[in-house]
Enzyme design. Structure first.
Site, PDB file in Angstrom:
ATOM      1  CG  ASP A 261     -45.160 -72.108-109.752  1.00  0.00           C
ATOM      2  OD1 ASP A 261     -44.642 -71.170-109.149  1.00  0.00           O
ATOM      3  OD2 ASP A 261     -46.390 -72.179-109.956  1.00  0.00           O
TER       4      ASP A 261
ATOM      5  CB  VAL B  50     -53.015 -65.640-114.414  1.00  0.00           C
ATOM      6  CG1 VAL B  50     -51.645 -65.052-114.074  1.00  0.00           C
ATOM      7  CG2 VAL B  50     -52.929 -66.489-115.686  1.00  0.00           C
TER       8      VAL B  50
ATOM      9  NE  ARG C  27     -51.084 -61.500 -98.428  1.00  0.00           N
ATOM     10  CZ  ARG C  27     -51.482 -62.390 -97.516  1.00  0.00           C
ATOM     11  NH1 ARG C  27     -51.880 -61.989 -96.343  1.00  0.00           N
ATOM     12  NH2 ARG C  27     -51.453 -63.673 -97.780  1.00  0.00           N
TER      13      ARG C  27
ATOM     14  N   GLY D  83     -51.133 -58.267-118.428  1.00  0.00           N
ATOM     15  CA  GLY D  83     -51.931 -58.002-119.628  1.00  0.00           C
ATOM     16  C   GLY D  83     -51.087 -57.377-120.733  1.00  0.00           C
TER      17      GLY D  83
ATOM     18  CG  HIS E 295     -48.894 -69.917-108.089  1.00  0.00           C
ATOM     19  ND1 HIS E 295     -47.643 -70.058-108.628  1.00  0.00           N
ATOM     20  CD2 HIS E 295     -49.094 -68.586-107.961  1.00  0.00           C
ATOM     21  CE1 HIS E 295     -47.106 -68.860-108.821  1.00  0.00           C
ATOM     22  NE2 HIS E 295     -47.967 -67.949-108.419  1.00  0.00           N
TER      23      HIS E 295
ATOM     24  CG  ASN F 196     -58.730 -62.113-105.150  1.00  0.00           C
ATOM     25  OD1 ASN F 196     -58.696 -61.546-106.233  1.00  0.00           O
ATOM     26  ND2 ASN F 196     -57.781 -61.986-104.253  1.00  0.00           N
TER      27      ASN F 196
HETATM   28  N1  NAD Z   1     -50.127 -67.784-111.122  1.00  0.00           N
HETATM   29  C1  NAD Z   1     -48.964 -67.173-111.330  1.00  0.00           C
HETATM   30  O1  NAD Z   1     -47.958 -67.831-111.625  1.00  0.00           O
HETATM   31  C2  NAD Z   1     -48.827 -65.673-111.231  1.00  0.00           C
HETATM   32  C3  NAD Z   1     -47.619 -65.055-111.558  1.00  0.00           C
HETATM   33  C4  NAD Z   1     -47.500 -63.680-111.487  1.00  0.00           C
HETATM   34  C5  NAD Z   1     -48.574 -62.906-111.070  1.00  0.00           C
HETATM   35  N2  NAD Z   1     -49.731 -63.528-110.717  1.00  0.00           N
HETATM   36  C6  NAD Z   1     -50.922 -62.760-110.289  1.00  0.00           C
HETATM   37  O2  NAD Z   1     -51.553 -62.204-111.442  1.00  0.00           O
HETATM   38  C7  NAD Z   1     -52.353 -61.096-111.051  1.00  0.00           C
HETATM   39  C8  NAD Z   1     -52.151 -59.916-111.982  1.00  0.00           C
HETATM   40  O3  NAD Z   1     -50.835 -59.454-111.908  1.00  0.00           O
HETATM   41  P1  NAD Z   1     -50.418 -58.070-112.598  1.00  0.00           P
HETATM   42  O4  NAD Z   1     -48.964 -57.896-112.308  1.00  0.00           O
HETATM   43  O5  NAD Z   1     -50.884 -57.997-114.002  1.00  0.00           O
HETATM   44  O6  NAD Z   1     -51.255 -57.041-111.691  1.00  0.00           O
HETATM   45  P2  NAD Z   1     -51.660 -55.544-112.029  1.00  0.00           P
HETATM   46  O7  NAD Z   1     -52.073 -54.950-110.709  1.00  0.00           O
HETATM   47  O8  NAD Z   1     -50.610 -54.870-112.840  1.00  0.00           O
HETATM   48  O9  NAD Z   1     -52.933 -55.704-112.952  1.00  0.00           O
HETATM   49  C9  NAD Z   1     -54.133 -56.245-112.496  1.00  0.00           C
HETATM   50  C10 NAD Z   1     -55.225 -55.627-113.333  1.00  0.00           C
HETATM   51  O10 NAD Z   1     -56.435 -56.277-112.988  1.00  0.00           O
HETATM   52  C11 NAD Z   1     -57.459 -55.313-113.047  1.00  0.00           C
HETATM   53  N3  NAD Z   1     -58.616 -55.791-112.298  1.00  0.00           N
HETATM   54  C12 NAD Z   1     -58.862 -55.751-110.978  1.00  0.00           C
HETATM   55  N4  NAD Z   1     -60.077 -56.223-110.694  1.00  0.00           N
HETATM   56  C13 NAD Z   1     -60.634 -56.594-111.889  1.00  0.00           C
HETATM   57  C14 NAD Z   1     -61.879 -57.136-112.251  1.00  0.00           C
HETATM   58  N5  NAD Z   1     -62.815 -57.398-111.344  1.00  0.00           N
HETATM   59  N6  NAD Z   1     -62.113 -57.366-113.558  1.00  0.00           N
HETATM   60  C15 NAD Z   1     -61.178 -57.095-114.482  1.00  0.00           C
HETATM   61  N7  NAD Z   1     -59.978 -56.557-114.199  1.00  0.00           N
HETATM   62  C16 NAD Z   1     -59.714 -56.316-112.913  1.00  0.00           C
HETATM   63  C17 NAD Z   1     -56.818 -54.051-112.474  1.00  0.00           C
HETATM   64  O11 NAD Z   1     -57.517 -52.883-112.845  1.00  0.00           O
HETATM   65  C18 NAD Z   1     -55.432 -54.140-113.102  1.00  0.00           C
HETATM   66  O12 NAD Z   1     -55.368 -53.440-114.346  1.00  0.00           O
HETATM   67  C19 NAD Z   1     -51.983 -60.825-109.587  1.00  0.00           C
HETATM   68  O13 NAD Z   1     -52.963 -61.438-108.763  1.00  0.00           O
HETATM   69  C20 NAD Z   1     -50.655 -61.557-109.414  1.00  0.00           C
HETATM   70  O14 NAD Z   1     -50.421 -61.907-108.075  1.00  0.00           O
HETATM   71  C21 NAD Z   1     -49.887 -64.881-110.794  1.00  0.00           C
HETATM   72  O1  LMR Z   2     -47.718 -62.151-107.238  1.00  0.00           O
HETATM   73  C1  LMR Z   2     -47.086 -62.931-106.514  1.00  0.00           C
HETATM   74  O2  LMR Z   2     -47.286 -63.024-105.278  1.00  0.00           O
HETATM   75  C2  LMR Z   2     -46.007 -63.797-107.087  1.00  0.00           C
HETATM   76  C3  LMR Z   2     -46.426 -64.495-108.344  1.00  0.00           C
HETATM   77  O3  LMR Z   2     -47.488 -65.370-108.130  1.00  0.00           O
HETATM   78  C4  LMR Z   2     -45.247 -65.245-108.915  1.00  0.00           C
HETATM   79  O4  LMR Z   2     -45.179 -66.462-108.753  1.00  0.00           O
HETATM   80  O5  LMR Z   2     -44.369 -64.594-109.511  1.00  0.00           O
END
Ligand code: NAD
Ligand code: LMR
Length: 329
Positions: free
Chosen positions: A160, A130, A93, A18, A188, A106
């Protein structure tokens, strides 16, 4: 500003992604330099104060395209009138958590968010998930938004795709801008399949230019598929700025289209193409035209690719069956 602001809802707004994402949206990189945006941030109650801090900084950015920032801890309010929704917040996790526990936790987030999108989002809503497990979280949200066309729900594999572009560019010593038609297939996750057999490098076939199957199977594919884990290992937290950048790319392309002669990758609802069961949210090579992602059709899939696509799709089937068993879809 000549047009009405586009409402962009971002969940998990106080998290790492964010923080990297919001300023780029405010600066116009999500939708383009002529489109004003209004941010609607959704957080859990404990993180609302942190989101308020970010909103103060957004104000201090004096972004000409930012029409305002509102913060909510209620999904119905946050998605009301949303034109674009970036579902970033998810339950990570934690130690001792089984895969089923993660899917269930989730489900508790993405089911009500799907319902809220169904209830109040704008007619042209576009959703990018995401938060992990992104494909299956998108499936859960989509299942609870029966009035929204299914193809408006997508999950992110653009990170990716970008990782694959970067690795191939390094291997061949060419700029990323010269590489076209790469594709990520499947989930993913570590089973994803980055495919270079249709890719072109400066007009030549990329697999022929590489001409090294051992590099492909033992270096390229695992490096791309396990990059998320490598980043967690190196920085002690999952990728954030690169993930935010890919989310910007995904939505920008969805709205503004893919260039002629190229495609990108996104997890979209399968129409049964390439043997991927209809309804699964799986990554495919896609083009974007007129605000719609379309699966690239008619590609020949060789044996090497077939096995790997099938393995990743099998994992998606298992995730779908697990959330079905939990009553989440
Ligand atoms: N698809 C991709 O390529 C990819 C890549 C990187 C990270 N991710 C995923 O993205 C997600 C977020 O990553 P991050 O580093 O910002 O995590 P983070 O823990 O820093 O932030 C997650 C935020 O989500 C909030 N949250 C939790 N439940 C919520 C809800 N019900 N409603 C609104 N907000 C809520 C938390 O309070 C927190 O501020 C993770 O699941 C991570 O694995 C996906
Ligand atoms: O949060 C993760 O497990 C990895 C993330 O989805 C990424 O691809 O960087």
């Amino acid at each position: 500003m000549t047009q009405a602001p586009v409402n962009v809802t971002v969940t998990g707004a106080a998290g790492q992604i964010g923080y990297a994402l919001l300023f780029r949206i405010a600066s116009g990189q999500l939708l383009g330099p002529d489109t004003p945006v209004r941010l609607r941030l959704l957080e859990i109650p404990q993180a609302v104060k942190a989101a308020e801090g970010t909103a103060l900084e957004l104000e201090d950015g004096a972004f000409p395209l930012l029409a305002g920032t509102d913060i909510f801890d209620d999904a119905k309010q946050a998605f009301s009138g949303a034109n674009v929704a970036l579902l970033v917040g998810a339950r990570p996790r934690t130690k001792g958590m089984e895969r089923g526990d993660l899917l269930e936790a989730n489900g508790g987030i993405f089911k009500p968010q799907g319902e809220a999108i169904n209830a109040g989002a704008a007619d042209d809503i576009k959703v990018l998930v995401v938060g992990n497990p992104a494909n299956t979280n998108a499936l859960i949200a989509q299942a609870h938004a029966p009035d929204v066309p299914a193809d408006r729900f997508t999950a992110m594999t653009r990170l990716d795709h970008n990782r694959a572009l970067a690795q191939l560019s390094k291997k061949l010593g060419v700029p990323v801008s010269e590489i076209k038609k790469l594709a990520i297939w499947g989930n993913h996750s570590a089973t994803q399949y980055p495919d270079i057999f249709h890719a072109e490098v400066a007009g030549k076939n990329a697999a022929e230019a590489v001409n090294d199957e051992a590099w492909l199977s033992d270096t390229f594919i695992p490096t791309v598929a396990k990059r998320g884990a490598a980043i967690i290992e190196a920085r002690g937290a999952s990728s954030a700025a690169s993930a935010a950048s890919a989310a910007i790319d995904h939505v920008y392309t969805w709205v503004n289209g893919t260039p002629e002669g190229d495609w990108t990758s996104a997890a979209v609802v399968s129409d049964g193409s390439y043997g991927v069961p209809e309804g699964l949210i799986s990554s495919f090579p896609v083009t974007a035209r007129d605000g719609k992602y379309e699966i690239v059709q008619g590609l020949e899939i060789n044996e090497f690719s077939r096995t790997r696509i099938d393995a990743s799709v099998q994992e998606l089937i298992e995730e779908r069956d697990a959330v079905k068993k939990l009553g989440l879809i």
